[in-house]
Design an enzyme around this catalytic site. Sequence first.
Site, PDB file in Angstrom:
ATOM      1  N   SER A 116       0.765  -1.046  -0.108  1.00 27.76           N
ATOM      2  CA  SER A 116      -0.032   0.055  -0.149  1.00 27.76           C
ATOM      3  C   SER A 116       0.795   1.409  -0.054  1.00 27.76           C
ATOM      4  O   SER A 116       0.356   2.517  -0.031  1.00 27.76           O
ATOM      5  CB  SER A 116      -0.929   0.093   1.221  1.00 27.76           C
ATOM      6  OG  SER A 116      -1.929  -1.106   1.289  1.00 27.76           O
TER       7      SER A 116
ATOM      8  N   THR B 178      -4.847   7.319   8.321  1.00 30.14           N
ATOM      9  CA  THR B 178      -4.747   6.192   7.634  1.00 30.14           C
ATOM     10  C   THR B 178      -6.182   5.765   7.203  1.00 30.14           C
ATOM     11  O   THR B 178      -6.713   5.801   8.493  1.00 30.14           O
ATOM     12  CB  THR B 178      -3.749   4.981   7.842  1.00 30.14           C
ATOM     13  OG1 THR B 178      -4.012   3.835   7.086  1.00 30.14           O
ATOM     14  CG2 THR B 178      -4.152   4.317   9.338  1.00 30.14           C
ATOM     15  N   GLY B 179      -6.603   5.353   6.152  1.00 28.92           N
ATOM     16  CA  GLY B 179      -8.068   4.896   6.108  1.00 28.92           C
ATOM     17  C   GLY B 179      -8.658   5.381   4.746  1.00 28.92           C
ATOM     18  O   GLY B 179      -7.881   5.552   3.817  1.00 28.92           O
TER      19      GLY B 179
ATOM     20  N   ARG C 100      -7.437  10.589  -9.090  1.00 33.86           N
ATOM     21  CA  ARG C 100      -7.860  10.532  -7.849  1.00 33.86           C
ATOM     22  C   ARG C 100      -6.517  10.869  -6.620  1.00 33.86           C
ATOM     23  O   ARG C 100      -5.585  10.323  -6.959  1.00 33.86           O
ATOM     24  CB  ARG C 100      -8.628   9.265  -7.250  1.00 33.86           C
ATOM     25  CG  ARG C 100      -9.134   9.177  -5.943  1.00 33.86           C
ATOM     26  CD  ARG C 100      -7.924   8.408  -4.997  1.00 33.86           C
ATOM     27  NE  ARG C 100      -8.691   8.293  -3.558  1.00 33.86           N
ATOM     28  CZ  ARG C 100      -8.044   7.969  -2.620  1.00 33.86           C
ATOM     29  NH1 ARG C 100      -6.823   7.775  -2.380  1.00 33.86           N
ATOM     30  NH2 ARG C 100      -8.634   7.764  -1.350  1.00 33.86           N
TER      31      ARG C 100
ATOM     32  N   THR D 249       1.762   6.961   0.317  1.00 37.82           N
ATOM     33  CA  THR D 249       0.822   5.979  -0.057  1.00 37.82           C
ATOM     34  C   THR D 249       0.827   5.707  -1.391  1.00 37.82           C
ATOM     35  O   THR D 249       0.913   6.694  -2.361  1.00 37.82           O
ATOM     36  CB  THR D 249      -0.415   6.326   0.556  1.00 37.82           C
ATOM     37  OG1 THR D 249      -1.394   5.179   0.396  1.00 37.82           O
ATOM     38  CG2 THR D 249      -1.096   7.449  -0.058  1.00 37.82           C
TER      39      THR D 249
ATOM     40  N   THR E  14      -1.741   3.201   4.529  1.00 39.69           N
ATOM     41  CA  THR E  14      -0.643   4.344   4.303  1.00 39.69           C
ATOM     42  C   THR E  14       0.149   4.384   5.417  1.00 39.69           C
ATOM     43  O   THR E  14      -0.230   4.092   6.526  1.00 39.69           O
ATOM     44  CB  THR E  14      -1.564   5.762   4.160  1.00 39.69           C
ATOM     45  OG1 THR E  14      -2.325   5.573   3.261  1.00 39.69           O
ATOM     46  CG2 THR E  14      -0.598   6.899   4.382  1.00 39.69           C
TER      47      THR E  14
HETATM   48  C1  SD4 Z   1      -6.055   7.063   0.728  1.00 37.70           C
HETATM   49  N1  SD4 Z   1      -5.697   7.237   3.166  1.00 37.70           N
HETATM   50  O1  SD4 Z   1      -5.278   7.227  -0.296  1.00 37.70           O
HETATM   51  C2  SD4 Z   1      -5.041   6.671   2.041  1.00 37.70           C
HETATM   52  C3  SD4 Z   1      -5.122   5.287   1.949  1.00 37.70           C
HETATM   53  C4  SD4 Z   1      -4.797   4.470   3.452  1.00 37.70           C
HETATM   54  O2  SD4 Z   1      -4.715   2.822   5.111  1.00 37.70           O
HETATM   55  O3  SD4 Z   1      -4.487   5.241   4.425  1.00 37.70           O
HETATM   56  N2  SD4 Z   1      -5.119   3.322   3.765  1.00 37.70           N
HETATM   57  O4  SD4 Z   1      -7.083   7.098   0.923  1.00 37.70           O
END
Ligand code: SD4
Length: 320
Positions: free
Chosen positions: A49, A235-236, A212, A202, A184
Site C-alpha cells: 500500500s 490512515t484509512g 484521484r 501511499t 498508508t
Molecule cells: C488514501 N488514506 O489514499 C489513503 C489510504 C490509506 O490505509 O491510508 N490506507 O485514501
Amino acid sequence: ETFLPLVVNTWPFTNATQAAWAALQSGASAEDSLVIGCSTCETEQCDGSVGYGSNPDERGETTLDAMIMDGDTFAVGAVGDLRRVKNAIGVARAVMRYSDHTLLVGESAGRFAVEMGFKEESLATNHSREMYKQWRKNNCQPNYRQHVTPDPRHNCGPYTPVPPKSLWHYQRKHHDVDRWNHDTIGMVVIDTSMRVWAGTSTNGMNHKVPGRVGDSPVMGAGSYADSSVGGAAATGDGDIMMRFLPSFRAVIEMEYGASPTEAAQKAMAPIIKHYPQFSGALVAVNRTGHYGAYCHGFSKFGYSVASPAFEKVTVVYVDC
Ligand code: SD4
C-alpha cells in the site's frame, strides 16, 4: 516528563520506524529521519500500500501521494497522483525545499521530480499487472459506472460495501485488517529539541479513478505538525477522512488540552457520526513524547512506536 526523541507511525511498519529511529540516534534531523523512515516503506512496498507495484488505478497504473510538514515553520511539500517516480516522500520534500509551492500533482509533479534528479521508471510490477488483470476479469473496466445504476458502490470500486467473503478469514487472522486494499504510512517524528515533523506516503486505493488524490498529501487531513503542540497522521478511507481534516483537528484538540488519545478520538468523532461505515485510524503525539491513537471500522489497529520509554520499536494495538 518528556520522552524524546520519538517516532510514531501508522501500522506495524516497524522497519520504517527503526530506520527513522536509527537516523535520529546518529544525529540526523527530524526531517531527514522522517524521510528515511517513509522511504523505507516505499522501498519495501509496505503491505503493498506504500510505494510502487500495487493498487493500480482503473487504467492499471500505480500512482503515489505523499506529504511532509515542518511543525516549526509550517513549511509543507506534497505530491498527489505522482507518476513514474518511486520516492514520493523525497519528491514531496523537494517540493518543499526547491519550489515556492506546497502541492504538485499528476504528470507535472513527475516532471518536476525528474528535473530534481529523481529517476523516472515504471511503477508497474508483475503483482500490479496481475491485480489489474483480476479486476478486468471480474468485468470491471474504466467505464463500469455507466453500467451500474443505481448503486454506484459497485464491486469494481475501491470501496466495496462489504469485503469479499473470501477475505473475511484473512482479515480476522490479521486482526489489524483492511490490508487487502490500503495501509498508508503516516509518521510523526520529534527530535530532542522538540521539533515536530509529520508526513505520509501511499499508493492510495486499488482501482481508483485516474487522477484521484486521497487524504494523504492533504495537509491537516493526512498529517499535520505544530511544534508548539505535537503532530498527527491518518490512515484509512481517504475520500471520507479528508472531508474532516482529522490530523488538524487532533492537533487543535491537543492545543486545547486534550491528551493524544482523547485528541485522536475527538478528531475522529465527526467522521464516525457522519460516515459510520468508514474505516480509518489516527495517531496523535504531543511535543513531550506522549502518544495515542483511535480507530474505527477495523477490529484492531496496530501502530509502531520508538521512544526512550522502550528498549526497541514497539507495536501498540488498540481495539476499534
Ligand atoms: C488514501 N488514506 O489514499 C489513503 C489510504 C490509506 O490505509 O491510508 N490506507 O485514501
